[in-house]
Design an enzyme around this catalytic site. Structure first.
Site, short mmCIF file in Angstrom:
data_model
loop_
_atom_site.label_atom_id
_atom_site.label_comp_id
_atom_site.label_asym_id
_atom_site.label_seq_id
_atom_site.Cartn_x
_atom_site.Cartn_y
_atom_site.Cartn_z
CE1 TYR A 132 9.36 -5.93 2.40
CE2 TYR A 132 11.13 -4.34 2.50
CZ TYR A 132 10.70 -5.65 2.50
OH TYR A 132 11.61 -6.67 2.59
CB SER A 159 20.07 8.62 -2.46
OG SER A 159 19.44 9.75 -1.96
CD GLN A 164 21.78 11.83 -1.30
OE1 GLN A 164 21.11 10.82 -1.31
NE2 GLN A 164 21.47 12.84 -0.51
CG HIS A 215 22.02 7.45 1.62
ND1 HIS A 215 21.31 6.87 2.63
CD2 HIS A 215 21.66 8.76 1.63
CE1 HIS A 215 20.54 7.78 3.22
NE2 HIS A 215 20.74 8.94 2.64
CD GLU A 230 16.35 11.01 -3.71
OE1 GLU A 230 17.54 10.70 -3.96
OE2 GLU A 230 15.68 10.43 -2.85
CG HIS A 231 17.98 14.89 -1.99
ND1 HIS A 231 18.37 13.58 -2.22
CD2 HIS A 231 17.09 14.84 -0.96
CE1 HIS A 231 17.73 12.77 -1.39
NE2 HIS A 231 16.95 13.50 -0.61
CG ASP A 259 17.85 13.34 4.12
OD1 ASP A 259 17.08 13.55 3.17
OD2 ASP A 259 19.04 13.03 3.99
CD GLU A 283 -16.89 8.16 -29.20
OE1 GLU A 283 -17.31 7.39 -28.32
OE2 GLU A 283 -16.09 9.07 -28.98
CG HIS A 318 -22.54 4.86 -24.77
ND1 HIS A 318 -22.25 3.54 -24.99
CD2 HIS A 318 -21.68 5.28 -23.80
CE1 HIS A 318 -21.26 3.17 -24.19
NE2 HIS A 318 -20.90 4.20 -23.46
#
Lengths: 442, 442
Positions: free
Chosen positions: B142, B249, B271, B274, B339-340, B373, B427, B432
């Site tokens: 996207y 960001s 930053q 943005h 994030e950064h 980036d 169990e 099984h």
């Protein structure tokens, strides 16, 4: 001739694609009421912490104020975990420890092979690039209470976390009416669980996601649960990491007709006995073999303690599909993308090479799915509902994360700065461009 | 003295923990109206396919029936993608291709180092265990339309998918009023995108998740989008894989006070530009340096084309924090889990060793975030909102998945069968147990 219990399909039939689609159709109902209830409980736990957790636990697990007068009182001590292990019959303890050892050994290999390590390289102008791998600080493990409390799941969820290096694994398990499952406690001791609380439901998910005065917030929550737990996990995703939301269990057996039909029948049963919604499917190019498996099913069913569940699961969701050949079986298997795929055939790796989508692939007649479920070593937490198209078994890689590492040399900054500046101006981000340009030597 | 634009905090202050908590507080509003609208569109696309996609596209992107008379007409041909690339000014084309080459080279290294390969071993009784790695069949990318359409993001999302071996990468990008971003199309050509459609919003997410007559269903959807896209992605999670839901960001700069303050100021700007919700924070043990950075900010701000956004972001969400020393700065950085993270200091790796949580770590004064980036090589799709505690940069590992491989030998089945049988009986799963027991030789 007795009537076949399990429906039969033929890949040659004109309406096969449609019939297969109908067979596989399943969607976990999005129950708005459950979602709303889970959201309300989460918000309450976030706002009131311990107080809310205690209140919901008393209410939903029917604990009196004597049994649960504080969240602290709901913690199971390490001594209690060890006591549960020490109290096990010798054969159970040995089996549990042997299984844990094999699961640990496999996941240690996985840690090495699956890139759970930091790495680094330098390019020609001295710029160093790489990734740093760090285990999660803290993981939460949800274990369902009551009849679906499986000690093997405790091993499968906790061991990869510990192998990854997670400092603290916190287990939560509801104890309706105060009844503790001693095998679960023993498994927690064997797996090295750090702390354990007898709480469950959406309130336990909230406590792990947000933290309370008594229960520390974790970074990721793993483990299966009921619809409220699933809704709550989905909702806290982002605040913490979660594993996949599990659907009903599935087995798909590809058989060339040369395995003992009793073995195949019992493998189909071992999925069906989990749940009426579980799905067991056989793909085989040999109608005679399919008939033999139907016969084995009829013969074994009355002996099975869980026959009611098995019967309903096989009737409602099971199928035997006659295919042209094993190649076609592999194609159909890719479209089904099953959680468990048994290739019960001679030279099974030949067919495994054709498989793109499956949670786990069990090869050869001796590899019953149940061996993998308990003790072969690989994880039994596997992607269901066709999600093996894009997701993996639970593993060590789920308990680590990566940070990119970038160290640009002054020389590198000259070269890269011009590229970054051009692209940043193209995107209208002038401060980005300027930050690169400031590093250029005039 | 001019007033400081950016708020200042001091880690010594008694209320620092509280102030930091307040500074970081951010929650993407759960907008029930947006969630309901996205759910309705998804259900409609699932039910009516192409017809619904076309209708929403005409409506939301203001396309006339002449511009969009079928979903087929919304496909951008490979020739159009190449034409966009060929029409770029030479310097832009070179920058785009150089960036793509570096990103590809880094991700090829990542593919090798991060365990994106199959593996296998045999234990002492001949049982073979391992994992098979398979790329996803099809991934959807996207790309937002309009002002936030970043060609660099096309590279960062598509290249790891292609390096992983994904057969088909399908890009969707809305074109409001029919306007195509030629840089985005050129980037798609460079990155090797296989098909592209000019659709967006929740309807594009629905088309990729469920498939329509014209648009094939994908296995995973990646890439950022607006609130409707985020709500739709969250909702189709499980039907397909998704990457993280991105928040605003963030940059955190740890500086020992020895970097050019202009550089640090511009990194904080890059930053802040943005988004008004973006967050830029400086941690530094040197008050004199903090004052110099404030001065540089005041000096540079009037020159910046995006000064209104930068100013609001820095005022509302920015901070300069005076810390005791770099060790304390690292501790605070771990609690922020940015994030950064820029470590603009001498011997930056010494401090990087103390960092457990960050999306990407930029080391040394020359490593401006903007180089990372665009073109250093590592991915710029990074975990925001403290999710670097449990998640990783987008990478090749996001476009592969694993299947466990288990082949138990007849000898192994004797040993394992006894363990599995004991645990399965514990169990209450008798089928099984029986499946394991049937393989035991009498």
């Amino acid at each position: 001739m007795s009537v076949n219990l399990v429906r039969q399909l033929n890949s040659h039939d004109a309406d096969f694609a449609q019939a297969l689609k109908k067979l596989l159709a399943f969607s976990a109902a999005d129950d708005a009421a459950i979602e709303a209830a889970a959201a309300k409980i989460l918000a309450d736990v976030q706002a009131r912490g311990d107080e809310a957790v205690l209140q919901y636990t008393q209410q939903f697990d029917r604990l009196s104020k004597d049994q649960a007068n504080s969240v602290k009182a709901l913690e199971i001590s390490k001594a209690d975990l060890m006591a549960a292990l020490n109290a096990l019959p010798q054969n159970q303890r040995e089996a549990l420890e042997a299984a844990a050892q094999r699961v640990k050994s496999y996941h240690e290999r996985q840690k090495i092979e699956s890139g759970c390590h930091s790495w680094d390289y330098a390019d020609e102008d001295g710029t160093r690039l790489g990734q740093k791998v760090t285990p999660l600080d803290r993981a939460g493990l949800y274990v369902p209470g009551g009849k679906a409390a499986y000690p093997s799941s405790v091993l499968m969820n906790a061991i990869p976390a510990k192998v990854a290096g997670v400092s603290e694994v916190i287990l939560v398990v509801p104890t309706p009416d105060g009844v503790r499952n001693q095998l679960v406690l023993a498994a927690a001791a064997v797996a090295g669980v750090d702390r354990a609380f007898t709480i469950g439901g959406a309130q336990a998910i909230g406590a792990l996601a947000y933290g309370t005065a008594t229960i520390p917030a974790v970074d990721k929550i793993v483990g299966p649960g009921n619809a409220y737990v699933a809704a709550a996990k989905r909702r806290v995703f982002g605040t913490v990491g979660i594993d996949m939301i599990a659907g009903p269990s599935e087995i798909l057996v590809l058989c060339d007709g040369k395995t003992n039909p009793d073995w195949v029948a019992m493998d189909l049963f071992s999925q069906a006995e989990h749940d009426e919604l579980a799905q067991s499917i056989l793909l085989c190019p040999d109608q005679g073999f399919i008939d033999q498996v139907q016969k084995s099913i009829n013969q074994f069913l009355p002996e099975m303690p869980r026959q009611a569940v098995i019967k309903k699961s096989l009737q409602d969701r099971g199928a035997m599909i006659l295919v042209k050949d094993m190649e076609e079986a592999c194609e159909i298997a890719n479209s089904i993308a099953a959680e468990h795929l048994e290739i019960s055939a001679e030279n099974p790796r030949k067919w495994a090479e054709l498989i793109r989508h499956a949670g786990a692939i069990f090869m050869g007649p001796y590899t019953s799915e149940s061996l993998g479920d308990y003790c072969a070593g690989p994880n039994h937490v596997l992607p269901t509902m066709r999600t093996s198209r894009f997701s993996s078994p639970l593993g060590v890689y789920d308990f680590i994360k990566r940070s990119s590492m970038i160290e640009v040399s002054d020389q590198g900054a000259q070269h890269l700065g011009k590229i970054a500046s051009t692209l940043a101006h193209g995107e209208g981000l002038q401060a980005h461009a300027r930050a690169a340009e400031l590093r250029l030597k005039k």
